[in-house]
Design a protein around this motif. Structure first.
Motif, PDB file in Angstrom:
ATOM      1  N   THR A 193       0.831  -1.195   0.000  1.00 58.23           N
ATOM      2  CA  THR A 193       0.000   0.000   0.000  1.00 58.23           C
ATOM      3  C   THR A 193       0.870   1.251   0.000  1.00 58.23           C
ATOM      4  O   THR A 193       1.976   1.256   0.559  1.00 58.23           O
ATOM      5  CB  THR A 193      -0.915   0.018   1.234  1.00 58.23           C
ATOM      6  OG1 THR A 193      -0.098  -0.075   2.418  1.00 58.23           O
ATOM      7  CG2 THR A 193      -1.860  -1.176   1.215  1.00 58.23           C
ATOM      8  N   ALA A 194       0.371   2.233  -0.636  1.00 59.02           N
ATOM      9  CA  ALA A 194       1.108   3.492  -0.695  1.00 59.02           C
ATOM     10  C   ALA A 194       1.106   4.161   0.672  1.00 59.02           C
ATOM     11  O   ALA A 194       0.123   4.083   1.413  1.00 59.02           O
ATOM     12  CB  ALA A 194       0.475   4.424  -1.740  1.00 59.02           C
ATOM     13  N   PRO A 195       2.222   4.751   1.072  1.00 58.00           N
ATOM     14  CA  PRO A 195       2.252   5.419   2.383  1.00 58.00           C
ATOM     15  C   PRO A 195       1.250   6.567   2.428  1.00 58.00           C
ATOM     16  O   PRO A 195       1.038   7.295   1.455  1.00 58.00           O
ATOM     17  CB  PRO A 195       3.706   5.920   2.489  1.00 58.00           C
ATOM     18  CG  PRO A 195       4.185   5.987   1.058  1.00 58.00           C
ATOM     19  CD  PRO A 195       3.478   4.880   0.335  1.00 58.00           C
ATOM     20  N   VAL A 196       0.629   6.676   3.591  1.00 55.71           N
ATOM     21  CA  VAL A 196      -0.363   7.734   3.789  1.00 55.71           C
ATOM     22  C   VAL A 196       0.351   9.010   4.172  1.00 55.71           C
ATOM     23  O   VAL A 196       1.099   9.049   5.157  1.00 55.71           O
ATOM     24  CB  VAL A 196      -1.374   7.318   4.887  1.00 55.71           C
ATOM     25  CG1 VAL A 196      -2.382   8.433   5.104  1.00 55.71           C
ATOM     26  CG2 VAL A 196      -2.062   6.021   4.498  1.00 55.71           C
ATOM     27  N   THR A 197       0.157   9.999   3.381  1.00 55.01           N
ATOM     28  CA  THR A 197       0.768  11.299   3.659  1.00 55.01           C
ATOM     29  C   THR A 197      -0.164  12.108   4.548  1.00 55.01           C
ATOM     30  O   THR A 197      -1.313  12.339   4.186  1.00 55.01           O
ATOM     31  CB  THR A 197       1.031  12.060   2.348  1.00 55.01           C
ATOM     32  OG1 THR A 197       1.837  11.245   1.489  1.00 55.01           O
ATOM     33  CG2 THR A 197       1.734  13.389   2.632  1.00 55.01           C
ATOM     34  N   PRO A 198       0.310  12.481   5.738  1.00 56.23           N
ATOM     35  CA  PRO A 198      -0.583  13.263   6.613  1.00 56.23           C
ATOM     36  C   PRO A 198      -0.907  14.615   5.996  1.00 56.23           C
ATOM     37  O   PRO A 198      -0.070  15.267   5.377  1.00 56.23           O
ATOM     38  CB  PRO A 198       0.234  13.400   7.906  1.00 56.23           C
ATOM     39  CG  PRO A 198       1.663  13.226   7.476  1.00 56.23           C
ATOM     40  CD  PRO A 198       1.633  12.265   6.331  1.00 56.23           C
TER      41      PRO A 198
END
Length: 253
Positions: free
Chosen positions: A130-135
């Motif tokens: 999964t793609a990292p979640v950018t805050p």
């Protein structure tokens, strides 16, 4: 004297089946053997040992048999009550000229734990990364050029609105000195709760809302922390501002 093509044991000339294993014999021309030499099998065993006498007729077909034979020459049935002094030839020994037999490894036992076979776990399904979640960046408060729309909510439920100006004083009215603040808390228990005449002020600095305590006697508190006098402090929506003992909740649209 013919030799058995299966076990290699020598048999009498008149025998049709092997006395050792019962295989059918292939007739071959007999050769005179020396009286002092006994035939030897390919495994190195002497076959001229005496045998005990057997039945005179085959118990299965009734044909006459030669004493000492282990199998009937007519039907190949084994003859009962016979014995040999010579050791039997191993049945797995090949006859002369036979091709080599393949050797297979013994079967491996299954791994057992706790009395039950261990099942083979199914392969785990591959999970795509999964793609990292950018805050998301924090939302900056809106830039303001006026105090208009900002409200002060008291515990009694009363709501006071700040004027449309860049600053507004809050405190109690004093007719003797002819001072009337922009937000007068006299009618809301300001005197009883220790609110000063010039208790503090709200100002706009760089587009944000600030509150400054004007060196009041009973002090000003934001979210329970006392504010230093004459030092403007930024305000946010939901902050609790206490003047003396009178609490106000800041509502910034």
């Amino acid at each position: 004297m013919p030799f058995c093509p299966q076990c290699g044991v020598a048999n009498p000339d008149s025998a049709r089946f092997c006395d050792q294993c019962g295989a059918q014999l292939i007739p071959v021309p007999s050769k005179p053997a020396s009286p002092s030499v006994q035939p030897v099998t390919p495994a190195g065993q002497v076959t001229g040992a005496p045998v005990s006498a057997g039945p005179s007729s085959c118990p299965q077909c009734g044909a006459g048999v030669i004493p000492g034979e282990a199998f009937c020459d007519n039907c190949g049935a084994p003859l009962l009550n016979y014995s040999r002094t010579a050791p039997p030839v191993a049945p797995d020994l090949p006859f002369p000229g036979a091709p080599p037999q393949p050797v297979y490894p013994p079967p491996q036992p299954a791994t057992i734990q706790g009395g039950k076979p261990t099942p083979v776990p199914p392969p785990k399904p591959s999970i795509p990364p999964t793609a990292p979640v950018t805050p998301s960046p924090p939302v900056a408060p809106p830039i303001r050029n006026s105090l208009a729309g900002i409200r002060l909510r008291l515990r009694s439920g009363a709501v006071l609105t700040l004027p449309a100006a860049t600053q507004a004083f809050i405190g109690r009215a004093d007719p003797v000195s002819n001072f009337y603040p922009d937000i007068d808390l006299t009618a809301y228990g300001g005197l009883e709760h220790g609110v000063g005449r010039r208790h503090g002020r709200f100002i706009i600095q760089q587009g944000l809302v600030y509150y400054e305590d004007l060196d009041s006697t009973n002090g000003s508190f934001r979210n329970g922390i006392k504010l230093p006098p004459r030092q403007p402090q930024p305000l946010q929506h939901g902050d609790e501002l206490r003047l003396g003992k009178l609490s106000l909740v800041i509502e910034i649209p």
